[in-house]
Design a protein around this motif. Structure first.
Motif, short mmCIF file in Angstrom:
data_model
loop_
_atom_site.label_atom_id
_atom_site.label_comp_id
_atom_site.label_asym_id
_atom_site.label_seq_id
_atom_site.Cartn_x
_atom_site.Cartn_y
_atom_site.Cartn_z
N THR A 25 4.42 -1.53 8.16
CA THR A 25 5.31 -1.98 9.22
C THR A 25 5.76 -0.80 10.08
N GLN A 26 6.03 0.34 9.43
CA GLN A 26 6.41 1.53 10.20
C GLN A 26 5.26 1.98 11.10
N LEU A 139 -0.73 -10.71 3.29
CA LEU A 139 0.68 -10.69 2.86
C LEU A 139 1.57 -10.12 3.95
N LEU A 140 1.09 -9.09 4.66
CA LEU A 140 1.90 -8.54 5.75
C LEU A 140 2.10 -9.61 6.83
N THR A 141 1.05 -10.34 7.14
CA THR A 141 1.14 -11.40 8.15
C THR A 141 2.16 -12.46 7.72
N LEU A 142 2.14 -12.83 6.44
CA LEU A 142 3.10 -13.83 5.94
C LEU A 142 4.52 -13.28 5.98
N ASN A 321 -3.60 -6.55 11.69
CA ASN A 321 -2.83 -5.87 10.65
C ASN A 321 -3.70 -4.98 9.77
N GLY A 322 -5.02 -5.08 9.93
CA GLY A 322 -5.93 -4.23 9.15
C GLY A 322 -5.67 -2.75 9.37
N ALA A 328 -1.42 2.81 5.86
CA ALA A 328 -0.45 2.94 4.76
C ALA A 328 -1.16 3.25 3.45
N LEU A 329 -2.25 2.52 3.18
CA LEU A 329 -2.99 2.73 1.92
C LEU A 329 -3.54 4.15 1.84
#
Ligand code: NCD
Length: 345
Positions: A25-26, A139-142, A321-322, A328-329
């Motif tokens: 998100t950041q 999950l980020l999208t949700l 969001n990919g 982040a990963l």
């Protein structure tokens, strides 16, 4: 984390999932920006099956972080075509880079690779098994949609047998305590071992949903009676619902419909008919009136192109969001950012 690698969803604790989503998100706030945090580091992308989104977004993520990439885009252009083993390839690539992203046609290949690799391995999809980084995009999208990852009733539809994104997303949703509804295409249900593993792991039970009270048949052409069931924590009211067929006082309408492509390259077949699809008509029915539409892509005809600009379509957001998810990963797995929990180390 399994040996500092992400091979399957079971490698992740809830806290680690939250760390990845928070950091993503950041990054998303300035996703086209450039940092030098990964300067001097190299990521190898070994894609031994076709890919658009996963490879593109992994490579974009590494480059946005100031790192660089080396790539193999298909099996035939690597020495594996000559008979080199996966183990040998991974040992060699480990000398050339700091991180390996692996897409492989065999289930379990990333786990095998992680056991011998000198650098972290990220599973970018292994056969019909899993695709954990896609589940993190989902999950980020949700989370962006609902502000929470709890209490969500998501219906996963289509090729549940061979769709690897399904397996990772179902695991993630159940780990986070959500019930999950499954709507398989004809003959394309989760296999029994997968169902049992999920039930045993998460203490959930399977309840068939009577077609008279849920409207999943509306996603099918003709008079097909949809099989739909739900994995959920055992509750007395739900047992009553399942076993006595009484009307239940909970809202069974899904908040998201997650469609998947029929995996013909893994032996799935839709010739028998009976494959769930969404279009403007069935999305506007009362039962689906709350649902956003998701898909890991690529789609065939499961999601009508007429829905692309629909206010409840989210599949292009999942793909977008990919990049932040993989930024982040990369940062967390290479130790460029700290995990908030100590369990991963
Ligand atoms: C998926 C995959 O490769 O498993 N694609 C993706 O990475 N978003 C879905 C699919 O191929 O059907």
């Amino acid at each position: 984390m399994y040996r500092n690698s992400l091979t399957e969803m079971r490698d992740l604790e809830i806290e680690e999932i939250m760390d990845i989503l928070d950091l993503a998100t950041q990054f998303k706030a300035n996703v086209k920006g450039h940092t030098e945090i990964a300067s001097g580091l190299l990521m190898a992308s070994l894609f031994l099956e076709p890919s658009t989104r996963t490879r593109g977004s992994f490579e974009a993520a590494m480059k946005r972080l100031g790192g660089d990439t080396i790539t193999t885009t298909d099996f035939k252009s690597s020495s594996m075509e000559k008979g080199e083993t996966l183990n040998d390839s991974i040992r060699i690539w480990g000398n050339y880079c700091d991180l390996i992203v692996l897409r492989h046609q065999e289930s379990g290949a990333p786990r095998v690779a992680a056991n011998i690799s000198s650098v972290p391995i990220m599973n970018a999809g292994d056969g019909r098994n899993e695709h954990p980084t896609q589940a993190l995009c989902d999950l980020l999208t949700l989370k962006e949609e609902f502000g929470t990852l709890e209490g969500l009733n998501i219906a996963i539809c289509g090729d549940l047998r061979n769709g690897r994104t399904v397996h990772s997303l179902a695991y993630g949703l159940l780990l986070l305590g959500n019930p999950v509804t499954f709507v398989p295409g004809n003959g394309l249900d989760l296999n029994d071992t997968t169902k049992k593993t999920l039930c045993d792991n998460f203490g959930v039970v399977l309840s068939e949903l009577p077609p008279s009270q849920v409207r999943y048949s509306d996603l099918f052409e003709g008079n097909h009676e949809a099989k739909a069931y739900r994995l959920h924590k055992p509750t007395p009211d739900f047992d009553e619902y399942a076993y006595n067929g009484k009307k239940l006082d909970i809202d069974l309408r899904p908040v998201a419909l997650y469609f998947t492509r029929c995996q013909t390259e893994r032996g799935s077949d839709t010739k028998e008919a009976g494959y769930p699809k969404v279009n403007q008509n069935n999305l506007e029915t009362e039962f689906f009136s709350k649902a956003v539409v998701m898909h890991p892509l690529p789609r065939l005809d499961e999601v009508s192109v007429a829905l692309d600009d629909h206010p409840r379509s989210r599949y292009f957001q999942q793909a977008a969001n990919g990049v932040p998810i993989r930024m982040a990963l990369i940062c967390l797995m290479l130790g460029l950012k700290a995990w908030s929990s100590v369990t991963s180390q």
